[in-house]
Scaffold this active site. Structure first.
Site, short mmCIF file in Angstrom:
data_model
loop_
_atom_site.label_atom_id
_atom_site.label_comp_id
_atom_site.label_asym_id
_atom_site.label_seq_id
_atom_site.Cartn_x
_atom_site.Cartn_y
_atom_site.Cartn_z
N LYS A 26 1.03 -1.53 0.17
CA LYS A 26 -0.25 -0.13 -0.13
C LYS A 26 0.91 1.48 0.06
O LYS A 26 1.10 2.32 -0.53
CB LYS A 26 -1.12 -0.21 1.29
CG LYS A 26 -1.62 1.37 1.64
CD LYS A 26 -2.52 1.35 2.04
CE LYS A 26 -3.41 0.19 2.97
NZ LYS A 26 -5.32 0.73 2.25
N ARG A 96 -2.93 2.98 9.22
CA ARG A 96 -2.98 1.74 8.25
C ARG A 96 -2.06 0.63 7.79
O ARG A 96 -1.17 0.50 8.13
CB ARG A 96 -3.97 1.48 6.59
CG ARG A 96 -5.13 2.67 6.92
CD ARG A 96 -5.73 2.56 5.19
NE ARG A 96 -7.11 3.02 5.03
CZ ARG A 96 -7.29 4.35 4.86
NH1 ARG A 96 -6.15 5.33 4.89
NH2 ARG A 96 -8.66 4.90 5.17
N GLY A 105 -6.14 -11.69 9.46
CA GLY A 105 -5.73 -11.76 10.60
C GLY A 105 -4.91 -10.72 11.43
O GLY A 105 -4.89 -10.39 12.68
N MET A 107 -4.95 -6.20 11.97
CA MET A 107 -5.16 -4.64 12.12
C MET A 107 -4.76 -4.17 10.76
O MET A 107 -4.57 -4.05 9.97
CB MET A 107 -4.44 -4.20 12.98
CG MET A 107 -5.37 -2.87 13.61
SD MET A 107 -5.02 -1.64 14.84
CE MET A 107 -4.74 -0.53 12.84
N ARG A 352 -4.29 -0.16 -6.48
CA ARG A 352 -3.39 -1.87 -6.86
C ARG A 352 -4.20 -2.58 -8.05
O ARG A 352 -5.09 -2.06 -9.15
CB ARG A 352 -3.77 -2.42 -5.84
CG ARG A 352 -5.20 -2.79 -5.12
CD ARG A 352 -5.77 -3.84 -3.96
NE ARG A 352 -7.04 -3.56 -3.96
CZ ARG A 352 -7.72 -4.04 -2.81
NH1 ARG A 352 -7.19 -4.41 -1.57
NH2 ARG A 352 -9.24 -3.95 -2.89
N HIS A 468 -10.82 -41.98 -9.24
CA HIS A 468 -10.94 -43.51 -10.57
C HIS A 468 -11.89 -42.16 -10.85
O HIS A 468 -11.89 -41.95 -12.08
CB HIS A 468 -11.38 -44.42 -10.45
CG HIS A 468 -12.46 -44.70 -11.98
ND1 HIS A 468 -13.77 -44.91 -12.41
CD2 HIS A 468 -11.04 -45.37 -13.15
CE1 HIS A 468 -13.74 -45.63 -13.32
NE2 HIS A 468 -12.40 -45.75 -13.67
N ARG A 574 -4.73 -45.00 -23.24
CA ARG A 574 -4.70 -46.54 -21.63
C ARG A 574 -5.75 -47.20 -22.11
O ARG A 574 -6.88 -47.30 -22.47
CB ARG A 574 -5.34 -45.51 -20.56
CG ARG A 574 -4.70 -45.10 -19.96
CD ARG A 574 -5.79 -43.67 -19.52
NE ARG A 574 -5.77 -43.11 -20.16
CZ ARG A 574 -6.19 -41.67 -19.72
NH1 ARG A 574 -6.15 -41.32 -18.56
NH2 ARG A 574 -7.35 -40.70 -19.70
N ARG A 630 0.25 -47.06 -24.77
CA ARG A 630 0.56 -47.99 -23.39
C ARG A 630 0.17 -49.25 -22.63
O ARG A 630 -1.46 -49.01 -23.16
CB ARG A 630 -0.01 -47.01 -21.56
CG ARG A 630 1.00 -47.78 -20.69
CD ARG A 630 -0.16 -47.14 -19.20
NE ARG A 630 -1.47 -47.04 -18.79
CZ ARG A 630 -1.76 -46.44 -18.13
NH1 ARG A 630 -1.03 -45.77 -17.40
NH2 ARG A 630 -2.96 -46.41 -17.59
N GLU A 758 7.20 -44.57 -13.63
CA GLU A 758 6.80 -44.55 -12.19
C GLU A 758 6.65 -44.95 -10.38
O GLU A 758 5.56 -45.63 -10.42
CB GLU A 758 5.53 -44.71 -12.99
CG GLU A 758 4.98 -46.27 -13.19
CD GLU A 758 3.70 -46.25 -14.25
OE1 GLU A 758 2.40 -45.96 -13.92
OE2 GLU A 758 3.73 -47.67 -14.90
N SER A 777 8.46 -41.51 -20.16
CA SER A 777 7.20 -40.93 -19.84
C SER A 777 7.14 -41.41 -17.92
O SER A 777 6.80 -42.09 -18.14
CB SER A 777 5.83 -41.15 -20.67
OG SER A 777 4.65 -40.69 -20.36
N ASN A 781 1.26 -40.13 -11.55
CA ASN A 781 0.25 -40.63 -10.65
C ASN A 781 0.80 -41.38 -9.55
O ASN A 781 0.84 -41.26 -8.65
CB ASN A 781 -0.92 -41.12 -11.36
CG ASN A 781 -1.39 -39.95 -12.33
OD1 ASN A 781 -1.40 -38.57 -11.45
ND2 ASN A 781 -2.75 -40.35 -12.43
N ASP A 782 0.69 -42.04 -9.77
CA ASP A 782 1.94 -43.71 -9.33
C ASP A 782 3.47 -42.91 -8.62
O ASP A 782 3.82 -43.61 -7.86
CB ASP A 782 2.08 -44.78 -10.44
CG ASP A 782 0.70 -45.62 -10.60
OD1 ASP A 782 -0.10 -45.12 -10.31
OD2 ASP A 782 0.37 -46.56 -11.19
N CYS A 844 2.56 -38.09 -18.33
CA CYS A 844 1.70 -37.95 -18.65
C CYS A 844 0.57 -38.69 -17.41
O CYS A 844 -0.19 -39.33 -17.31
CB CYS A 844 1.22 -39.33 -19.60
SG CYS A 844 2.33 -40.56 -19.02
N TYR A 864 8.24 -33.06 -23.66
CA TYR A 864 6.97 -32.63 -23.47
C TYR A 864 6.21 -32.71 -22.58
O TYR A 864 6.31 -33.96 -21.50
CB TYR A 864 5.54 -33.39 -24.25
CG TYR A 864 6.26 -34.97 -24.92
CD1 TYR A 864 4.27 -35.03 -24.26
CD2 TYR A 864 6.95 -35.84 -25.27
CE1 TYR A 864 4.40 -37.15 -23.73
CE2 TYR A 864 6.71 -37.24 -24.59
CZ TYR A 864 5.93 -37.92 -24.12
OH TYR A 864 5.92 -38.73 -23.75
#
Lengths: 897, 897
Positions: A26, A96, A105, A107, A352, A468, A574, A630, A758, A777, A781-782, A844, A864
């Site tokens: 500010k 301020r 949180g 003042m 701002r 899933h 898949r 895959r 993976e 690749s 996830n795994d 992937c 990629y």
């Protein structure tokens, strides 16, 4: 001597916009505006270093501070020609807080410092409005009593309410000057009673009280917790801004308002904002009076009948519009500003960067490039990829009424509305009959795919962001609310319950997959409109990104959608999803029930033409672009029937007893399927499965190549590899099959064989694995599940708390855990390249569509990223931003990547 | 010029025992014996380099080979005074393979090379035994025809059978000289018919045929596969040994036999062996004649009535006994030797290290140290820790008859016999009534612990080497056969079925946990006898090892057993096992069913005194030794009832409906419990659980310290940590609780707080985690599961094939996957030490008791290993061997480790 105090807006201005670390956001922007010659009420900023000093020195101020504050105040007094505490014509101040970034949180504000029983009279006189003066005074006592002295807010409210009751009035505006005098007296008595001290009358005491309150609020628990969660160091500290009061409520030549330099909803380039004559800032937001549009165009847009500022205060408006242009030219960003007009004089209280919708962002940055305000690269950086997501899906009409009955995870964005059905079959049947359907399940499994396809949206009561349901829904671009734990599904009764509510099959609900809200009945939705700005900005992004963007897709619909969104290939097809088709699942199950290899081969022979057709079609659609396929990944039990009815059905068709089916189910049961007999482990134990798939791939590719005349380059990907030997064994079989097919067809084609990385062991042994792999690749996830030892389907019950407590910054299944799992990716990249310098590296997992993860991918130099079709534009943009930041923008993308 | 041929036993000997790589194991030892002056029939060895050359050069021999072979042969001819192919007095040779290490699949032996229709007459004449000569001839044609020319063995057998039928005889010994002549003729006709070539009569052609056959057999598929699996490089090659024939069947002054320099069953120091007069080597093993003991003492031991060689051939025996002493003195190891006496002259045909029982090993190495043959360090290195395992458990009487009905995994060693029961409750009840019981389950779970405790042995039809049953049984030192897939358990009918057999509740079976065999009825067992040799050798080992050895134990019985076996502390006390006691499980379940923290605290308060008692007792038993206590680890659903009856029971006691119980079960259900809400994740979400445990630990420790007067140093271990923040939060609570307890009790004690490293992320972030951890304990079970992405409970179905195909060298759950998971351990050690140089590092996974893994632990410098009580001696020995090999033997073990 350290400079602790920075003046602005008066005799001199010490600060600048780039000094946010020292004087807060500010303060820095107030200084910047003053430097630009804009009318800012004079004031000064006490630096964040004072805050740090304060806590490092047992809550003492640096000894020079008092003098510097006094000097700054005197400078203001000289400039304003008024004195702080002067009973005749008092200078009044506000205090301020102002940290580097806005932080809840702490003042916020105390206004009207400097008022007491004496100076209020001076204010009454100079303003010519006694009621205004005493109203200001009581506001001050209340605000100061509350935030500085810690007297409960509602105790003040009670006093005011009693006063109004006794005087038979209901609105504050009807309280008279004498009434306020009485209220002030009672307020002060309250403070005395609660704190044991009289209310401070001395203006300087008031000022230091206000300053101290700001610094102390830096360490209140809520602020500390907020910083912990957001990893904001405690020693950043906050600054304090002390500023001359100006009043928009000094009569008909006074006003106050807020404005955006452009329309923050649409991005249109006109001056957008609201104002009120003879009012204070809080009145604009309080809703008691209806704010008026700044401009005629705004008035028209709002359908308002109240006069615009352009008309009521043409002179001031001209000044303000001038400010608007100056600010935009200066900050090169849409600005959100606050102003006050005091008796015909304009003051700016804040500016701002303006928050705006995704659509507005696109329009604004596109316009700004044309206006020459920013260049293309800046435009690309300005768009938040996460915000883009909202543009790609239908959304709820923001003006519609909503009856929210539960909230789950915002698992796949967009809004959907339909009748609830509790089984995939029923959902499919009803959708076939033309109904809009929401599929509701405790959780979904691959057996539900047809129901998910048929549904408009998916609701589950269990599962996380990468359950899933969530993953598949995102892949399909369908709205999904997952893990709405308050809802319990009762398949038998065909109802779902939430609290006392019972929603029966066929009743209508609405899902907002962008917020996780579940609503009763139909809430109107709006369809996405992709503007020309979108295409333009994506083109600028595409010019700059280094990484290719592919899609995870296996159906023709998904593949076409991916192309439409600009995918440059398929990074993950898949193949198991192709097996769930009702026409095929029977053959898959026969294979699982076969007692020997010969039996399995017989069943697989039935699948071969189907699978070949799948691949041929996919290669055709993706004509010329790379497609990574895959081989079978999930454990076999996923293909078996589980419910009584299905088991009986299957047994009948297969000519076995239900007893036998159940026994086989028992044999295939796994305690931890995620860590079980799946991926290439199936390829090792049942080589005939992968052989059939390889045959289908090569035959399909030859077919597509013949048909399209374009080169087809299939990339065969082996999942769940942990060692070089494993990969070698399977690769050898794929190569042997390729040669067999080529010999039979009398033709050949280029292809490559690679692996998913993976599993932690694969990452650690990537140097060896790279000897056999033509590409990696990352299946993040795994890799996340194993690297963290957390099942994505089970983590929901504790992950929320983990993120809340700051153990993880974000859900590691949505955004890559760069510190932990990221190390495995880095190690694998490094070791893979050590063996094979030009090894192709991609990702992937779900993270391939997450902007922060995409930045990480750029950093480690992947070729990629591959993600759900609906996230392709997000990935394109994020990849461009990552390249710009990494200094790799515009580096040639490899053709084959 | 390269030397391709090494002579031995004749005019000169070129080789030595340490030339095994060049001339193979057999050739090297023959040369060594010749060098020692022992009577070895002269011969020569063609080196392994010839084999390598052969395959590198399109199956051609080096050009100098022929000449070197001729020279070596001529040297033998000179030495023997006979000529190869001499029709009057032919020199006859044998050809044998001889790789560096003994290897199945390769060609073994061709005897009697040099015989043809002419030379056989010379042999008949010089031996004075026409039948012997033609018997030798027909043996040669058959052997050569089979192994060199590839004619089916059984085709030869058919000719012989036909001959015997036609002549009305049934035994080979009754075939006359003329009979053999006829058989030889037919054999040769068979060879001509099968190969299209006449049988080679030329001795040199025969010799080169034999040599070529050995080299070619190096690449037969079985040999190649064997090498692949055992990672033996193909370029090691095999050597070929060509040696003069000697005959033990030349009348009453000839003999043949095999001997061990000590008794290989007991280790007793007497000459052990068997011989037969006028016989060939194969007769000793063929079982047609009963072999006789070499010595009088051996005769007595065997209870034989046949005369010993000591008596029948005292002169030769003296020579042989002399050889025995020379060999032992030379090789400093028990030797297994083959000898032949030809017409009163002794020849040695082979010597090698003798295979012996575990008990024999202990006796032999202990004796040899006393005899001054070897030193203590060598003694320690000579004992195979895996072999030691057999000594620590009851075993089947090797002479008993066994009716094996199924085979599972040898999950926990030892033999047990008892009546089968199919539930833990029933097993406990029957055992309480004094019955010996075998608990039979599809798989076990923590709810079965009391039944496992009560049983003599455990049998499961599902699960691998580290399934619950296997791990717990090993911990208890109870025999267990796991994953006996052929058996199906039928809890309802209370029977188990295997094939057509039905074994009912109460029937007796016997388990051999060392072989995995399941036997019907009672098979007598022998109890282990730990000799004084054992204690002596363990003392030598203890002097040398650097690492401490602790035990994984939580019950007083286990802790006492561990101390008895020499454990130096407890490395893993699994507190959850303490919760399954029927007296406590109710409180645990109440906690799980509580709807809020207050309810949970109420239930935990009931557990507190019990848990405190557990710890106090454990600290008391381990008096003064370190005890590492792991806070609650398994997911809560493990404590809930699962079977209908149990659910009803629990609901009744808890005053809830079965519906409610089932709903809660549903809520707590996990798809992958291994990766679920467990370990410190419970501590984060339900801090009150860990708080209760910490309180119990500190109160128990103070109690035990007061009682024993010895310092108690509890080590509090937080499981499943993945980040520093997680550990810090939980550690802060433990510390707070310690301070609370100390304040209340008015005393303090030393303690430390550390963590398991069992998740890849923890290993990778070990530098950060070490900032908060005072020790790391590697939980290599879970680290293997996550590092490889393999559930130990589900991997059995593919892991066998993985080991068989050489993807893994060994079951990674039994022996640490050093190449993959080992990297995580190394990384964690390195990074942990970087932050905290003296951080204490240990291992408490199953691998802590596996010798090869213990070597790895020594290599990475762990402070201690911790394993099942029954594996403690194995670990002590393996740790000593590792230290000796690593050169760290005798380095001071840290007191606190």
């Amino acid at each position: 001597m350290t400079k602790w105090v920075y003046s602005f807006g008066g005799e001199k201005t010490d600060g600048r916009a780039d000094m946010k670390n020292l004087i807060g956001g500010k303060g820095a922007n107030l200084a910047e505006m003053a430097n630009m010659g804009l009318p800012v009420p004079p004031g000064f900023t006490i630096t964040t270093e004072v805050c740090t000093y304060f806590y490092a020195n047992d809550r003492q101020y640096p000894k020079e501070l008092e003098q510097q504050v006094n000097e700054a105040l005197q400078s203001i007094e000289r400039f304003q020609g008024k004195k702080f505490g002067d009973p005749k014509d008092p200078l009044l101040m506000s205090v301020r807080s102002g940290a580097r970034i806005s932080m809840p949180g702490m003042m916020d504000t105390v206004l009207n410092l400097g008022l007491n029983d004496e100076t209020v009279k001076g204010l009454a006189e100079t303003s010519g409005d006694e009621r205004f003066a005493y109203d200001s005074y009581r506001r001050f006592v209340q605000m100061y009593g509350d935030v500085v002295l810690g007297v409960e807010h509602h105790d003040f409210e009670e006093i005011l309410d009693a006063h109004k009751r006794e005087n038979g009035i209901s609105l504050d505006v009807d309280v008279t000057a004498d009434g306020w005098k009485e209220v002030v007296k009672q307020y002060k008595a309250l403070v005395q009673k609660e704190t044991g001290e009289p209310f401070p009358d001395d203006p300087m005491t008031q000022l230091w009280g206000g300053i101290g309150a700001v610094f102390k609020s830096w360490m209140v628990p809520r602020a500390v917790t907020y910083r912990k969660i957001h990893e904001i160091p405690g020693d950043w500290g906050t600054a304090v801004n002390v500023q001359t009061m100006v009043y928009g409520n000094m009569g008909e030549t006074s006003a106050t308002g807020v404005a955006f330099t452009r329309d923050p909803s649409t991005g249109e380039n006109y001056f957008y904002g609201e104002y009120l004559i003879n009012a204070q800032g809080e009145d604009v937001v309080a809703g008691i009076r209806t704010p008026q549009a700044l401009t005629e165009i705004g008035k028209e847009r709002d359908g308002s009948t109240l006069p615009s500022m352009e008309v009521t205060m043409p002179e001031i408006f001209k000044q303000l519009d001038d400010v608007r242009h100056k600010l935009e030219k200066h900050f090169r960003e849409i600005q959100d500003l606050e102003f006050t007009v005091e008796r015909g004089k304009l003051y700016l209280l804040q500016t701002r960067t303006g928050k705006r919708t995704a659509a507005a962002t696109l329009k604004i940055v596109s316009d700004m490039v044309k206006e020459g305000l920013i260049n293309e690269e800046e435009a690309v950086l300005r768009v938040d990829p996460a915000q883009l997501d909202h543009l790609l899906h239908p959304r709820l009409d923001p003006n519609a009424k909503k009856d929210v009955i539960a909230k789950g995870l915002n698992a796949s964005p967009g809004a959907a509305c339909g009748a609830v059905y509790f089984s995939a079959d029923e959902a499919e049947a009803q959708a076939g009959a033309g109904k809009a359907v929401i599929l509701c399940r405790t959780e979904t499994s691959p057996e539900d795919i047809h129901g998910m396809h048929a549904a408009k949206g998916i609701l589950t009561s269990r599962g996380g962001m990468t359950s899933h349901a969530a993953v598949v829904a995102r892949g399909m671009g369908k709205p999904c609310v997952a893990g709405a734990g308050a809802i319990s599904m009762d398949y038998k009764q065909k109802v779902m319950r939430v609290g006392d509510k019972v929603i029966k099959e066929g009743e209508t609900i609405t899902l907002d997959g962008s917020t996780g809200e579940v609503m009763l009945g139909e809430v109107p939705t709006l369809n996405p409109e992709l503007s020309g700005d979108f295409a333009e900005i994506m083109a600028w992004a595409d010019k700059r990104r280094r990484m290719r963007v592919r899609a995870n897709a296996e159906t023709p619909t998904d593949a076409r959608q991916a192309l439409e969104f600009g995918a440059e290939g398929i990074g993950l097809c898949r193949t198991e999803h192709m097996f769930f088709d009702p026409a095929r699942i029977q053959a898959v199950r026969e294979m699982i029930f076969a007692s020997d290899e010969a039996g399995r081969r017989k069943a697989l022979a039935k699948l071969l033409p189907e699978q070949r057709g799948d691949f041929a079609q996919l290669f055709e659609i993706m004509s010329g672009l790379p497609v990574t396929i895959r081989l079978l990944d999930p454990p076999l039990h996923e293909f078996l029937p589980h419910e009584d009815k299905d088991i009986e059905n299957f047994a009948k068709i297969a000519g076995v007893t239900t007893e036998q089916v159940r026994r086989r189910l028992g044999e295939l049961h796994e305690f931890n399927p995620m860590l079980g007999h799946r991926g290439c482990r199936l390829g090792i134990t049942y080589p005939e499965i992968y052989e059939m798939q390889a045959q289908a791939i090569f035959e399909g590719a030859i077919e597509a190549q013949k048909k399209t005349g374009k080169t087809v380059v299939p990339e065969v990907m082996i999942p769940l590899v942990v060692s070089k030997k494993e990969l070698k064994m399977l690769k050898d079989r794929v190569i042997a099959m390729a040669e067999k097919v080529f010999a039979e067809k009398g033709t050949t084609l280029e292809y490559s064989v690679g692996t998913m990385i993976e599993i932690p062991r694969a990452a650690l042994c990537a140097d060896q694995i790279a000897e056999e792999a033509e590409f990696f690749s990352f299946g993040t996830n795994d890799l996340t599940q194993t690297g963290l030892g957390m099942s994505r389907d089970d983590a929901a019950v504790f992950l929320g708390e983990y993120v809340e407590k700051g153990i993880f910054e974000k859900d590691p299944f949505s955004s890559l855990d760069q510190e932990g799992v990221g190390q495995l990716v880095e190690i694998a990249c490094e070791r893979g390249r050590k063996t094979k310098a030009d090894i192709k590296l991609g990702i992937c997992g779900e993270h391939g569509g997450d902007p922060s993860s995409i930045h990480f991918c750029e950093k480690v130099g992947l070729s990629y990223v591959s993600c759900s079709p609906f996230r392709v534009p997000i990935a394109r943009l994020a990849a461009a931003q990552a390249a710009i930041k990494a200094g790799t923008a515009g580096q040639a993308k490899k053709k084959a990547a």
